[in-house]
Design a protein around this motif. Structure first.
Motif, PDB file in Angstrom:
ATOM      1  N   GLY A 149     -28.604  -0.222  -7.742  1.00  0.00           N
ATOM      2  CA  GLY A 149     -28.276   1.228  -7.565  1.00  0.00           C
ATOM      3  C   GLY A 149     -28.955   2.322  -8.826  1.00  0.00           C
ATOM      4  O   GLY A 149     -29.657   2.273  -8.616  1.00  0.00           O
ATOM      5  N   MET A 150     -27.699   1.898  -8.798  1.00  0.00           N
ATOM      6  CA  MET A 150     -27.459   2.255 -11.265  1.00  0.00           C
ATOM      7  C   MET A 150     -29.020   1.365 -11.804  1.00  0.00           C
ATOM      8  O   MET A 150     -29.484   2.617 -13.104  1.00  0.00           O
ATOM      9  CB  MET A 150     -26.668   2.596 -11.191  1.00  0.00           C
ATOM     10  CG  MET A 150     -25.212   2.918 -10.556  1.00  0.00           C
ATOM     11  SD  MET A 150     -26.217   5.207 -10.580  1.00  0.00           S
ATOM     12  CE  MET A 150     -25.705   5.794 -11.119  1.00  0.00           C
ATOM     13  N   GLN A 151     -29.456   0.435 -11.328  1.00  0.00           N
ATOM     14  CA  GLN A 151     -30.108  -0.327 -12.583  1.00  0.00           C
ATOM     15  C   GLN A 151     -31.842   0.941 -12.880  1.00  0.00           C
ATOM     16  O   GLN A 151     -32.393   1.586 -13.962  1.00  0.00           O
ATOM     17  CB  GLN A 151     -30.489  -1.554 -11.913  1.00  0.00           C
ATOM     18  CG  GLN A 151     -30.017  -2.652 -11.505  1.00  0.00           C
ATOM     19  CD  GLN A 151     -30.037  -3.051 -13.018  1.00  0.00           C
ATOM     20  OE1 GLN A 151     -30.331  -3.838 -13.173  1.00  0.00           O
ATOM     21  NE2 GLN A 151     -28.806  -3.048 -13.713  1.00  0.00           N
TER      22      GLN A 151
ATOM     23  N   GLU B 104     -23.760  -5.469   1.635  1.00  0.00           N
ATOM     24  CA  GLU B 104     -24.948  -4.599   2.781  1.00  0.00           C
ATOM     25  C   GLU B 104     -24.994  -3.151   2.893  1.00  0.00           C
ATOM     26  O   GLU B 104     -26.616  -2.795   2.576  1.00  0.00           O
ATOM     27  CB  GLU B 104     -24.989  -5.451   4.005  1.00  0.00           C
ATOM     28  CG  GLU B 104     -26.461  -5.568   4.741  1.00  0.00           C
ATOM     29  CD  GLU B 104     -25.714  -5.936   6.138  1.00  0.00           C
ATOM     30  OE1 GLU B 104     -27.316  -5.885   6.734  1.00  0.00           O
ATOM     31  OE2 GLU B 104     -24.999  -6.716   6.759  1.00  0.00           O
ATOM     32  N   LYS B 105     -24.117  -2.577   3.421  1.00  0.00           N
ATOM     33  CA  LYS B 105     -23.652  -1.502   3.581  1.00  0.00           C
ATOM     34  C   LYS B 105     -24.299  -1.095   2.554  1.00  0.00           C
ATOM     35  O   LYS B 105     -25.302   0.147   2.342  1.00  0.00           O
ATOM     36  CB  LYS B 105     -22.611  -0.554   3.941  1.00  0.00           C
ATOM     37  CG  LYS B 105     -21.910  -1.475   5.530  1.00  0.00           C
ATOM     38  CD  LYS B 105     -21.349   0.141   5.992  1.00  0.00           C
ATOM     39  CE  LYS B 105     -19.211  -0.342   4.780  1.00  0.00           C
ATOM     40  NZ  LYS B 105     -19.127   0.248   6.163  1.00  0.00           N
ATOM     41  N   MET B 106     -24.176  -0.533   1.192  1.00  0.00           N
ATOM     42  CA  MET B 106     -24.447  -0.254  -0.574  1.00  0.00           C
ATOM     43  C   MET B 106     -25.985  -0.405  -0.061  1.00  0.00           C
ATOM     44  O   MET B 106     -26.292   0.148  -0.940  1.00  0.00           O
ATOM     45  CB  MET B 106     -23.111  -0.496  -0.962  1.00  0.00           C
ATOM     46  CG  MET B 106     -23.392  -0.019  -2.886  1.00  0.00           C
ATOM     47  SD  MET B 106     -23.046  -0.833  -3.799  1.00  0.00           S
ATOM     48  CE  MET B 106     -21.221  -1.084  -3.532  1.00  0.00           C
ATOM     49  N   PHE B 107     -26.266  -1.302  -0.221  1.00  0.00           N
ATOM     50  CA  PHE B 107     -27.528  -1.665  -0.425  1.00  0.00           C
ATOM     51  C   PHE B 107     -28.119  -1.172   0.472  1.00  0.00           C
ATOM     52  O   PHE B 107     -29.674  -0.054  -0.439  1.00  0.00           O
ATOM     53  CB  PHE B 107     -28.511  -3.160  -0.033  1.00  0.00           C
ATOM     54  CG  PHE B 107     -29.110  -3.607  -0.484  1.00  0.00           C
ATOM     55  CD1 PHE B 107     -30.537  -3.754  -1.488  1.00  0.00           C
ATOM     56  CD2 PHE B 107     -30.218  -3.680   0.521  1.00  0.00           C
ATOM     57  CE1 PHE B 107     -31.660  -4.585  -1.614  1.00  0.00           C
ATOM     58  CE2 PHE B 107     -31.563  -3.890   0.796  1.00  0.00           C
ATOM     59  CZ  PHE B 107     -32.011  -4.102  -0.233  1.00  0.00           C
ATOM     60  N   VAL B 108     -28.378  -0.682   1.261  1.00  0.00           N
ATOM     61  CA  VAL B 108     -28.884   0.181   2.718  1.00  0.00           C
ATOM     62  C   VAL B 108     -29.104   1.419   2.140  1.00  0.00           C
ATOM     63  O   VAL B 108     -30.125   2.178   2.000  1.00  0.00           O
ATOM     64  CB  VAL B 108     -28.020   0.118   4.284  1.00  0.00           C
ATOM     65  CG1 VAL B 108     -29.011   0.969   4.980  1.00  0.00           C
ATOM     66  CG2 VAL B 108     -28.638  -1.869   4.158  1.00  0.00           C
ATOM     67  N   LEU B 109     -27.146   1.480   1.632  1.00  0.00           N
ATOM     68  CA  LEU B 109     -27.379   3.439   2.037  1.00  0.00           C
ATOM     69  C   LEU B 109     -27.064   4.369   0.441  1.00  0.00           C
ATOM     70  O   LEU B 109     -27.654   5.088  -0.147  1.00  0.00           O
ATOM     71  CB  LEU B 109     -26.285   3.986   2.378  1.00  0.00           C
ATOM     72  CG  LEU B 109     -25.876   3.194   3.848  1.00  0.00           C
ATOM     73  CD1 LEU B 109     -24.534   3.625   4.279  1.00  0.00           C
ATOM     74  CD2 LEU B 109     -26.715   4.321   4.765  1.00  0.00           C
TER      75      LEU B 109
END
Length: 247
Positions: free
Chosen positions: A51-53, A7-12
């Motif tokens: 995020g890298m997609q 969740e943190k990764m998705f947000v940040l």
């Protein structure tokens, strides 16, 4: 990783200096070796929350695989549903031989879900076309292990020599192998050692929202380092990057 870390990764990951800096570095090396061609196929192994997609779309038609269903849900949302995503382990990829011109693995091999990293690398080799490339970023130096590694389910942190040996064993020819995050290395090491020997109950990662000014400064440091890495080989860093080719 722990569920809250996704969740943190998705947000940040679209604003945080760490993720943006990684994209700057990856783009710097992909521009040296890979053509921007929408007809070629790209595979992002361990795609996480996506995020890298979008970044990798500049280099072709991107497919992503991950072993975590929550990560794939986030990735689908981030890509507005326009993503080729698949639930799969890196140890047995559901693709035909020589299917992709570029295979990427961003901070994947260190994960405890990769029980055999050479086996995973051989799978990358199998699905990579002759003349195609492999791009890896990963964590460096096991002495930097800390609560962050527990939260992200890290199994191992690599040295350049070790990573190069494993990539070569899988059949690839190593083109570039460098330590990264050199300028921030002393700070990272100090923070990791402090956390390791102070609060044993700390189970969270180092990923947090950062003051906007500090975020810009840290990103600027990584941008400068990315430029310098074209000519300078730094002796250490908290991460590494590898570019290899299937010849």
């Amino acid at each position: 990783m722990e569920p809250e870390e996704y969740e943190k990764m998705f947000v940040l990951e679209d604003t945080h200096w760490w993720f943006l800096g990684k994209r700057v570095l990856a783009k710097s090396y992909l521009s040296l070796y890979c053509n921007s061609d929408k007809r070629q196929r790209v595979l992002d192994v361990g795609c996480g929350t996506g995020g890298m997609q979008r970044f990798l779309r500049d280099y072709g038609d991107v497919s992503g695989v991950d072993l975590n269903l929550d990560a794939l849900r986030y990735a689908k949302k981030k890509c507005s549903g326009k993503a080729n995503l698949c639930l799969s382990t890196a140890l047995s990829l559901p693709f035909k031989d020589e299917s992709f011109s570029l295979v990427t693995a961003f901070d994947l091999l260190y994960h405890r879900g990769i029980l055999d990293d050479v086996k995973a690398l051989r799978e990358f080799y199998r699905v990579c076309r002759k003349g195609g490339y492999l791009l890896i970023t990963d964590s460096a130096f096991d002495f930097l292990r800390s609560p962050h590694d527990r939260a992200t389910h890290a199994r191992h942190r690599y040295t350049k020599r070790e990573m190069a040996e494993k990539v070569s064993r899988a059949g690839f020819s190593v083109m570039r192998m460098l330590y990264t995050n050199f300028f921030l290395f002393p700070v990272v090491a100090a923070v990791r050692f402090f956390k390791r020997y102070t609060d044993k109950r700390d189970t969270g990662s180092d990923l947090h929202r950062v003051n906007p000014f500090l975020n810009r400064v840290l990103l600027a440091v990584l941008r400068i380092e990315s430029l310098l890495l074209r000519w300078i080989v730094f002796p250490c860093g908290s991460s590494l990057i590898c570019v290899a080719q299937r010849v």
